[in-house]
Write a protein that holds these residues in place. Structure first.
Motif, PDB file in Angstrom:
ATOM      1  N   LYS A 520       1.460   9.856  13.575  1.00  0.00           N
ATOM      2  CA  LYS A 520       0.826  10.338  14.807  1.00  0.00           C
ATOM      3  C   LYS A 520       1.169  11.805  15.067  1.00  0.00           C
ATOM      4  CE  LYS A 520       0.832   5.782  17.062  1.00  0.00           C
ATOM      5  NZ  LYS A 520       1.408   4.958  18.140  1.00  0.00           N
ATOM      6  N   ALA A 523      -0.871  13.987  12.788  1.00  0.00           N
ATOM      7  CA  ALA A 523      -2.265  14.093  13.237  1.00  0.00           C
ATOM      8  C   ALA A 523      -2.386  15.078  14.390  1.00  0.00           C
ATOM      9  CB  ALA A 523      -2.787  12.720  13.641  1.00  0.00           C
ATOM     10  N   MET A 537      -6.351  10.236  12.956  1.00  0.00           N
ATOM     11  CA  MET A 537      -5.382   9.911  11.912  1.00  0.00           C
ATOM     12  C   MET A 537      -6.105   9.595  10.604  1.00  0.00           C
ATOM     13  SD  MET A 537      -2.619   7.610  14.025  1.00  0.00           S
ATOM     14  CE  MET A 537      -1.553   7.477  12.592  1.00  0.00           C
ATOM     15  N   ASN A 541      -2.020  11.095   6.403  1.00  0.00           N
ATOM     16  CA  ASN A 541      -0.944  11.142   7.390  1.00  0.00           C
ATOM     17  C   ASN A 541       0.036   9.990   7.166  1.00  0.00           C
ATOM     18  OD1 ASN A 541      -3.351  12.135   9.890  1.00  0.00           O
ATOM     19  ND2 ASN A 541      -1.979  13.433   8.686  1.00  0.00           N
TER      20      ASN A 541
END
Length: 603
Positions: A520, A523, A537, A541
């Motif tokens: 997260k 992103a 996302m 990632n």
């Protein structure tokens, strides 16, 4: 005739400031009185001159009467002005003298003392405690003696009369109630096991004192003033159970089902258990590697049990209690203090269970308290802690509606008496998640309502649910791949065999949560770096987050016993004698530098 002006000095120009030492106040008072007499004499002289001028005005010849009348009128007005000024100065002098007199009386008054009200007498006098002595004194008529309460602080003047009332003194020593003798007396325990009989102040008459209560003792009066909270136990008690449900836990369905059968069924169907003469378990042991959800399950048990009891009884006021005990929290350097805290925990749980609500006592890191006796580790404190725990969990009085849950990474260190049936009856292993379990855990943190990259969604016709499931499947395949890149360590067993362990062998729920959090953050950084153009996302990632998590844990802390590390990490079986790291093995081979290290605590 003109009035002759007298050269006089202002009578109060010599008055000293009030802040001068009080030793000279008597001289100033005499001086001011002398000045006042001189001013009165001047006023009388002016009045005489005024009368003389009036007589002369009436007897003056008529030829220059107008001129003389004007002059005399002017002088008369001046005399009146001086008279008013002198009168005003005289009034100010009187006021200053009165103020100085009050100041002198205040500074020369004897000091007051503070005492404690004990009671009233039939002859109108009252009893007070002053400096540890009992006095029978009188009180100011303005004080309503009927409103005074035993233990209240009063002000006593120099002749031992009560002249004022104060609030209750809030200072003293914290002691514990040992025995309540009657409505006015109790026995308290002081330091070094000393005991003392003390009186109970009036505000405590409405309180119910019990053995072990903390109270505030005023040593001077020998009276307890206030009931204090037991902070050392109250801090451990959560008035509302944690808002954790079984649905929030992933990958542990079998373990959750076993716990529900062991704990919830006896509380929900007590008649059936009674019919079959079956007693509910007293305790449960959750054991396994770190980060796999032992503490989370214990919180979910308390929440689920309270919820199901509310549904069964139809009472919304029923709530469970969750007492969370972390092993090191109870440890104390003073002999007997840790045992006393264990007694306090079980006593508090028993009191709460009498309200008709389930109570969960959760001992986290249980092996730090209740190790096998006679191991010789540390100070051998378990020789007294284990018997105290066994006495409480067995107990002469049954612990109704109280369940003990223990969690440990090293169940092999726990004393066998703790683990025997009748104490911690149920043992449930919380193991590392399989690939299917890891997918379930992933789904708890990586949900379809999170922003997903547009090109990832296009592959599944913008169906976020299918896209998230696909990304989770790929991420799990990446984590559980037995590739060269995912090799972690090589262990050597006592019989000489070697085994290669991959990162998948050390995956935990805590690690999966951390991986999703890393993804997260990546992103968000990509979104900021592209000025809002690249949002959502992606699988990259997740992949990068997985390898960063692996990389952070490639260096194990040193330990002198690799077998202990293996047991903490959940590797049971034959004894491990050596551990060799395999991370970045190809690069080390190029340098012909093979590093062999001792194992350490991982995760």
């Amino acid at each position: 005739m003109s009035i002759k002006k007298r050269d006089t000095v202002g009578p109060f120009e010599e008055i000293q400031d009030e802040s001068k030492p009080t030793a000279r106040s008597s001289d100033r008072k005499s001086y001011n009185q002398k000045q006042i007499r001189e001013m009165e004499f001047m006023i009388e002289s002016l009045e005489n001159e005024n009368d003389d001028l009036k007589r002369r005005l009436n007897a003056a010849p008529s030829d220059d009467s107008d001129v003389r009348l004007y002059e005399m009128t002017r002088e008369l007005m001046q005399a009146h002005r001086r008279n008013r000024k002198l009168t005003s100065t005289l009034q100010e002098a009187k006021e200053k003298l009165e103020h100085l007199k009050e100041k002198v009386e205040q500074l020369s008054a004897p000091p007051n003392n503070y005492g404690v009200f004990l009671g009233t007498n039939d002859d109108g006098t009252i009893d007070i405690d002053l400096g540890g002595k009992r006095w029978k004194v009188k009180s100011d008529p303005d004080i309503n003696v009927e409103q005074l309460k035993k233990g209240q602080e009063v002000i006593v003047n120099g002749v031992l009369n009560v002249v004022g009332v104060r609030e209750f003194d809030q200072r003293g020593e914290v002691v514990k109630v040992k025995e309540v003798l009657d409505e006015s007396r109790t026995i308290v325990s002081l330091r070094a096991d000393e005991e003392r009989v003390v009186e109970i102040s009036e505000p405590l008459n409405a309180e119910t004192l019990k053995l072990g209560d903390n109270v505030l003792l005023n040593h001077g009066t020998g009276m307890i003033m206030e009931k204090l909270p037991k902070t050392e136990v109250e801090d451990l008690l959560l008035e509302a159970v944690p808002d954790i449900r079984y649905s929030d836990i992933g990958g542990l369905d079998d373990q959750i089902e076993a716990i529900r059968d062991a704990i919830e069924t006896p509380y929900l169907y007590p008649d059936e258990y009674k019919e079959f003469a079956l007693t509910p378990p007293k305790g449960i042991l959750l054991y396994g590697p770190p980060g796999c959800g032992k503490t989370l399950i214990a919180k979910a048990v308390a929440n689920s049990l309270a919820t199901r009891v509310r549904k069964l009884t139809g009472r919304d006021d029923i709530k469970g209690y969750f007492i969370n005990i972390k092993g090191p929290e109870l440890l104390n350097k003073y002999v007997g203090e840790t045992e006393r805290k264990i007694r306090e925990v079980f006593k508090k749980a028993s009191e709460k269970s009498k309200e008709g609500v389930p109570v969960i006592i959760f001992f986290d890191e249980m092996d730090s308290l209740f190790r096998s006796r006679g191991m010789g580790i540390s100070s051998d404190m378990e020789s007294t802690l284990v018997p105290q725990f066994l006495a409480e969990i067995d107990g002469v009085e049954s612990l109704r509606d109280v369940v003990v849950i223990g969690a440990s990474n090293r169940q092999d260190l726990l004393d066998p008496a703790v683990l025997r049936p009748g104490r911690l009856d149920i043992k449930i292993k919380i193991d590392r998640p399989t690939s299917e379990g890891a997918k379930d855990i992933f789904a708890k943190y990586f949900t379809s309502d999170l922003p997903i990259a547009a090109f990832e969604l296009e592959r599944f016709d913008n169906d976020s649910g299918k896209t998230v499931q696909h990304l989770i499947d790929r991420a799990i395949d990446e984590m559980y791949a037995t590739t060269e890149e995912n090799k972690f360590i090589e262990v050597t067993y006592a019989r000489g065999e070697r085994d290669i362990l991959y990162f998948k062998d050390f995956v935990s729920g805590a690690m999966i949560e951390n991986i999703v959090s890393r993804a997260k953050k990546m992103a968000i950084k990509r979104l900021i770096g592209s000025d809002g153009k690249e949002k959502g996302m992606t699988f990259d990632n997740l992949k990068d987050a997985i390898h960063e998590e692996y990389k952070e844990n490639e260096d194990l802390p040193n330990t002198t016993n690799p077998d202990d590390w293996a047991k903490i990490s959940g590797r049971k079986g034959e004894k491990i004698v050596n551990i060799r790291a395999l991370v970045n093995e190809s690069e080390r081979n190029k340098r012909k530098d093979v590093r062999v290290i001792k194992g350490g605590a991982y995760l």
